[in-house]
Design an enzyme around this catalytic site. Structure first.
Site, PDB file in Angstrom:
ATOM      1  N   TYR A 263      75.511  38.026   7.487  1.00 51.94           N
ATOM      2  CA  TYR A 263      75.434  38.837   9.005  1.00 51.94           C
ATOM      3  C   TYR A 263      74.951  38.006   9.942  1.00 51.94           C
ATOM      4  O   TYR A 263      75.548  37.811  11.003  1.00 51.94           O
ATOM      5  CB  TYR A 263      75.078  40.224   8.558  1.00 51.94           C
ATOM      6  CG  TYR A 263      74.857  41.234   9.875  1.00 51.94           C
ATOM      7  CD1 TYR A 263      76.089  41.485  10.522  1.00 51.94           C
ATOM      8  CD2 TYR A 263      73.795  41.687  10.288  1.00 51.94           C
ATOM      9  CE1 TYR A 263      76.224  42.459  11.556  1.00 51.94           C
ATOM     10  CE2 TYR A 263      73.546  42.548  11.408  1.00 51.94           C
ATOM     11  CZ  TYR A 263      74.737  42.738  11.981  1.00 51.94           C
ATOM     12  OH  TYR A 263      75.004  43.824  13.045  1.00 51.94           O
TER      13      TYR A 263
ATOM     14  N   ASP B 108      91.278  50.090  14.623  1.00 50.62           N
ATOM     15  CA  ASP B 108      90.510  49.990  13.412  1.00 50.62           C
ATOM     16  C   ASP B 108      91.516  49.722  12.345  1.00 50.62           C
ATOM     17  O   ASP B 108      92.809  49.960  12.602  1.00 50.62           O
ATOM     18  CB  ASP B 108      89.653  51.198  13.015  1.00 50.62           C
ATOM     19  CG  ASP B 108      88.357  50.597  11.954  1.00 50.62           C
ATOM     20  OD1 ASP B 108      88.574  50.170  11.050  1.00 50.62           O
ATOM     21  OD2 ASP B 108      87.384  50.857  12.724  1.00 50.62           O
TER      22      ASP B 108
ATOM     23  N   LEU C  86      86.177  52.528  14.624  1.00 52.80           N
ATOM     24  CA  LEU C  86      85.855  53.766  13.708  1.00 52.80           C
ATOM     25  C   LEU C  86      84.343  53.855  13.145  1.00 52.80           C
ATOM     26  O   LEU C  86      84.137  54.757  12.452  1.00 52.80           O
ATOM     27  CB  LEU C  86      86.875  54.062  12.822  1.00 52.80           C
ATOM     28  CG  LEU C  86      88.193  54.558  13.425  1.00 52.80           C
ATOM     29  CD1 LEU C  86      89.189  54.917  12.340  1.00 52.80           C
ATOM     30  CD2 LEU C  86      88.153  55.759  14.481  1.00 52.80           C
ATOM     31  N   GLY C  87      83.731  52.632  13.637  1.00 52.23           N
ATOM     32  CA  GLY C  87      82.371  52.764  13.025  1.00 52.23           C
ATOM     33  C   GLY C  87      81.279  53.479  13.675  1.00 52.23           C
ATOM     34  O   GLY C  87      81.840  54.237  14.433  1.00 52.23           O
TER      35      GLY C  87
ATOM     36  N   ILE D  27      70.527  50.820  16.091  1.00 50.77           N
ATOM     37  CA  ILE D  27      71.021  51.791  16.858  1.00 50.77           C
ATOM     38  C   ILE D  27      70.997  53.278  16.372  1.00 50.77           C
ATOM     39  O   ILE D  27      71.504  53.463  15.120  1.00 50.77           O
ATOM     40  CB  ILE D  27      72.495  51.410  17.656  1.00 50.77           C
ATOM     41  CG1 ILE D  27      72.570  50.314  18.274  1.00 50.77           C
ATOM     42  CG2 ILE D  27      73.043  52.526  18.328  1.00 50.77           C
ATOM     43  CD1 ILE D  27      71.789  49.690  19.185  1.00 50.77           C
TER      44      ILE D  27
HETATM   45  N1  NAI Z   1      74.897  49.745  14.520  1.00 57.62           N
HETATM   46  C1  NAI Z   1      74.076  49.152  14.754  1.00 57.62           C
HETATM   47  O1  NAI Z   1      72.963  49.410  14.489  1.00 57.62           O
HETATM   48  C2  NAI Z   1      74.284  47.798  15.140  1.00 57.62           C
HETATM   49  C3  NAI Z   1      75.454  47.338  15.330  1.00 57.62           C
HETATM   50  N2  NAI Z   1      75.961  46.067  16.021  1.00 57.62           N
HETATM   51  C4  NAI Z   1      77.117  45.607  15.937  1.00 57.62           C
HETATM   52  O2  NAI Z   1      78.038  46.538  16.839  1.00 57.62           O
HETATM   53  C5  NAI Z   1      79.175  46.305  16.084  1.00 57.62           C
HETATM   54  C6  NAI Z   1      79.815  47.635  15.975  1.00 57.62           C
HETATM   55  O3  NAI Z   1      78.678  48.046  14.875  1.00 57.62           O
HETATM   56  P1  NAI Z   1      78.861  49.440  14.137  1.00 57.62           P
HETATM   57  O4  NAI Z   1      79.772  50.463  14.803  1.00 57.62           O
HETATM   58  O5  NAI Z   1      77.436  49.994  13.714  1.00 57.62           O
HETATM   59  O6  NAI Z   1      79.738  48.942  12.729  1.00 57.62           O
HETATM   60  P2  NAI Z   1      80.183  49.741  11.559  1.00 57.62           P
HETATM   61  O7  NAI Z   1      80.044  48.876  10.322  1.00 57.62           O
HETATM   62  O8  NAI Z   1      79.836  51.086  11.690  1.00 57.62           O
HETATM   63  O9  NAI Z   1      81.787  49.670  11.898  1.00 57.62           O
HETATM   64  C7  NAI Z   1      82.503  48.514  11.778  1.00 57.62           C
HETATM   65  C8  NAI Z   1      84.093  48.805  11.797  1.00 57.62           C
HETATM   66  O10 NAI Z   1      84.793  47.509  11.538  1.00 57.62           O
HETATM   67  C9  NAI Z   1      85.897  47.768  11.059  1.00 57.62           C
HETATM   68  N3  NAI Z   1      86.629  46.613  10.216  1.00 57.62           N
HETATM   69  C10 NAI Z   1      86.205  45.949   9.203  1.00 57.62           C
HETATM   70  N4  NAI Z   1      87.153  44.935   8.745  1.00 57.62           N
HETATM   71  C11 NAI Z   1      88.091  45.130   9.782  1.00 57.62           C
HETATM   72  C12 NAI Z   1      89.236  44.067  10.269  1.00 57.62           C
HETATM   73  N5  NAI Z   1      89.707  43.165   9.212  1.00 57.62           N
HETATM   74  N6  NAI Z   1      89.974  44.397  11.034  1.00 57.62           N
HETATM   75  C13 NAI Z   1      89.519  45.472  12.176  1.00 57.62           C
HETATM   76  N7  NAI Z   1      88.287  46.316  11.928  1.00 57.62           N
HETATM   77  C14 NAI Z   1      87.542  46.063  10.987  1.00 57.62           C
HETATM   78  C15 NAI Z   1      85.493  48.796   9.865  1.00 57.62           C
HETATM   79  O11 NAI Z   1      86.573  49.605   9.379  1.00 57.62           O
HETATM   80  C16 NAI Z   1      84.551  49.652  10.719  1.00 57.62           C
HETATM   81  O12 NAI Z   1      85.187  50.958  11.334  1.00 57.62           O
HETATM   82  C17 NAI Z   1      79.215  45.356  15.095  1.00 57.62           C
HETATM   83  O13 NAI Z   1      79.551  43.925  15.505  1.00 57.62           O
HETATM   84  C18 NAI Z   1      77.825  45.042  14.830  1.00 57.62           C
HETATM   85  O14 NAI Z   1      77.356  44.113  14.392  1.00 57.62           O
HETATM   86  C19 NAI Z   1      74.784  45.129  16.169  1.00 57.62           C
HETATM   87  C20 NAI Z   1      73.147  45.515  16.108  1.00 57.62           C
HETATM   88  C21 NAI Z   1      73.112  46.826  15.579  1.00 57.62           C
HETATM   89  C1  AKB Z   2      70.496  45.950  13.237  1.00 57.02           C
HETATM   90  C2  AKB Z   2      71.778  45.973  12.759  1.00 57.02           C
HETATM   91  O1  AKB Z   2      72.481  44.598  13.195  1.00 57.02           O
HETATM   92  C3  AKB Z   2      72.578  46.693  11.802  1.00 57.02           C
HETATM   93  N1  AKB Z   2      71.978  48.029  12.153  1.00 57.02           N
HETATM   94  C4  AKB Z   2      72.051  46.434  10.399  1.00 57.02           C
HETATM   95  O2  AKB Z   2      71.066  46.809  10.083  1.00 57.02           O
HETATM   96  O3  AKB Z   2      72.693  45.515   9.641  1.00 57.02           O
END
Ligand code: NAI
Ligand code: AKB
Length: 352
Positions: free
Chosen positions: A174, A67, A43-44, A204
């Site tokens: 992180y 999630d 849900l992120g 992203i």
């Molecule tokens: N969005 C970005 O710019 C980037 C994201 N990523 C990676 O991509 C993946 C997804 O990123 P986003 O969607 O942006 O992250 P986000 O922070 O928006 O979503 C993360 C989700 O993890 C869930 N979560 C937290 N604790 C949890 C648990 N104990 N069990 C299950 N779920 C749990 C949260 O409820 C949240 O919905 C992450 O691993 C992030 O590190 C990597 C680089 C860039």
């Molecule tokens: C680049 C990533 O991994 C993320 N969007 C953050 O800024 O922490």
């Protein structure tokens, strides 16, 4: 509940337990099979888009979003959704077994800025949670995707560009947890034959989902503010250059690396790149569409220190060579696409 439409069995006859030291094969998935997919942390910012993308390809019921948060109606009614806490390994195992999962996309994480605000939770989710996922994936012969990030590099890494293999000494929990994920995944690949695949994502940018507390969040928020008020206060300095990518490219790369033949992968962790810009350059591009747009700066010292330690650009030549990675969106395309995204203006109005 959506899970009722999935075949649920306490013990599926099609699943055999994989001995922990079995090498290089998957018991529940063959190349010819349609994968059955679980997305954790769905849900992120990225998970819902990934589910929609994979459902178009593999069918709605083949992709389970999970999630620990309650999904909004439109997501709950759009396909299978279940509660899954990655810190509860029994629950995770049960989900994988009952739904005959063969591919797992592990998206749960605390991002860079929120991770610094709660280091102990970040350690639990990003490190203990990953250990649970690795063990369950290995036990059940899954193909496992774990995203890494530009944040897996630090101030002593080459910054312009950062290659796939170089010094990685990040200074955020992180980043440390993501280097750990890369190394653990590769260790499980070599030691147990886990089919681990990992891409280091840039920041992203998406129109229909909000960022979850990272350093690159400004590059999403700027569009919402530009449309809503014509003004934006940026928390990074105007000259802060970071690698960025439009979500469509990111999701396509993710599926492409998951579908890449094993023999084409010379590595298990790849950089992927698309564009690199500063807040000032992004604002100038938005200005071309919204001439009255104004940007001001109020620097957040925590985020600025993080950004200053990250690469300005990525060398992704291995991904391009090995499995044909190619981005579609550059900065002008990104800005045009974001500002013309269907429903973007009304969505911004509703969210405020
Ligand atoms: N969005 C970005 O710019 C980037 C994201 N990523 C990676 O991509 C993946 C997804 O990123 P986003 O969607 O942006 O992250 P986000 O922070 O928006 O979503 C993360 C989700 O993890 C869930 N979560 C937290 N604790 C949890 C648990 N104990 N069990 C299950 N779920 C749990 C949260 O409820 C949240 O919905 C992450 O691993 C992030 O590190 C990597 C680089 C860039
Ligand atoms: C680049 C990533 O991994 C993320 N969007 C953050 O800024 O922490």
């Amino acid at each position: 509940c959506h899970t009722s439409i999935l075949p649920v069995r306490v013990l599926s006859t099609s699943i055999q337990q994989t001995p922990a030291d079995a090498a290089f094969h998957s018991t529940s998935f063959t190349e010819a099979d349609q994968p059955r997919i679980l997305i954790t942390g769905g849900l992120g910012q990225l998970g819902v888009g990934l589910a929609n993308f994979l459902r178009k390809r593999f069918g709605k019921d083949s992709v389970i979003l999970s999630d620990i948060r309650k999904p909004p109606d439109h997501i709950f009614h759009n396909g299978p959704f279940i509660y899954s806490d990655i810190l509860d390994s029994k629950n995770l195992r049960e989900t994988v077994v009952n739904n005959r999962i063969s591919w797992l996309f592990h998206y749960s994480a605390l991002l860079s800025a929120v991770g610094e605000a709660d280091v102990s939770l970040a350690k639990a989710v990003n490190i203990t949670g990953l250990h649970n996922v690795l063990d369950v994936a290995t036990e059940h012969g899954l193909r496992l995707f774990v995203p890494s990030t530009i944040g897996a590099f630090g101030p002593t890494s080459p910054r312009n560009p950062a290659p796939d293999l170089c010094v990685q000494r990040p200074r955020t929990i992180y980043g440390v947890s993501k280097v750990h994920a890369e190394l653990m995944g590769e260790y499980y690949y070599h030691r147990y034959g886990l089919d681990f695949r990992c891409l280091r994502y840039p920041g992203i940018i998406s129109a229909d989902s909000q960022p979850g507390g990272g350093t690159t969040d400004y590059a999403v928020q700027i569009f919402h503010h530009a449309v809503k008020s014509g003004r934006f206060e940026c928390n990074l300095k105007p000259s802060t250059r970071l690698p960025m990518m439009y979500i469509e490219d990111c999701l396509r790369a993710t599926l492409e690396v998951m579908e890449a033949p094993t023999k084409s992968l010379s590595m298990r962790t790849y950089n992927i790149n698309a564009m690199s810009f500063t807040p000032e350059e992004l604002a100038q591009e938005i200005h071309k569409h919204i001439p009255e747009f104004q940007i001001t700066y109020n620097v957040d010292s925590v985020r600025q220190a993080i950004a200053d330690s990250w690469p300005m650009n990525f060398d992704d030549s291995n991904a391009r060579k090995d499995w044909g990675w190619k981005h579609d969106f550059d900065l002008p395309n990104l800005v045009t696409t974001m500002l013309n995204f269907p429903g973007f203006h009304t969505r911004v109005a509703r969210a405020n």
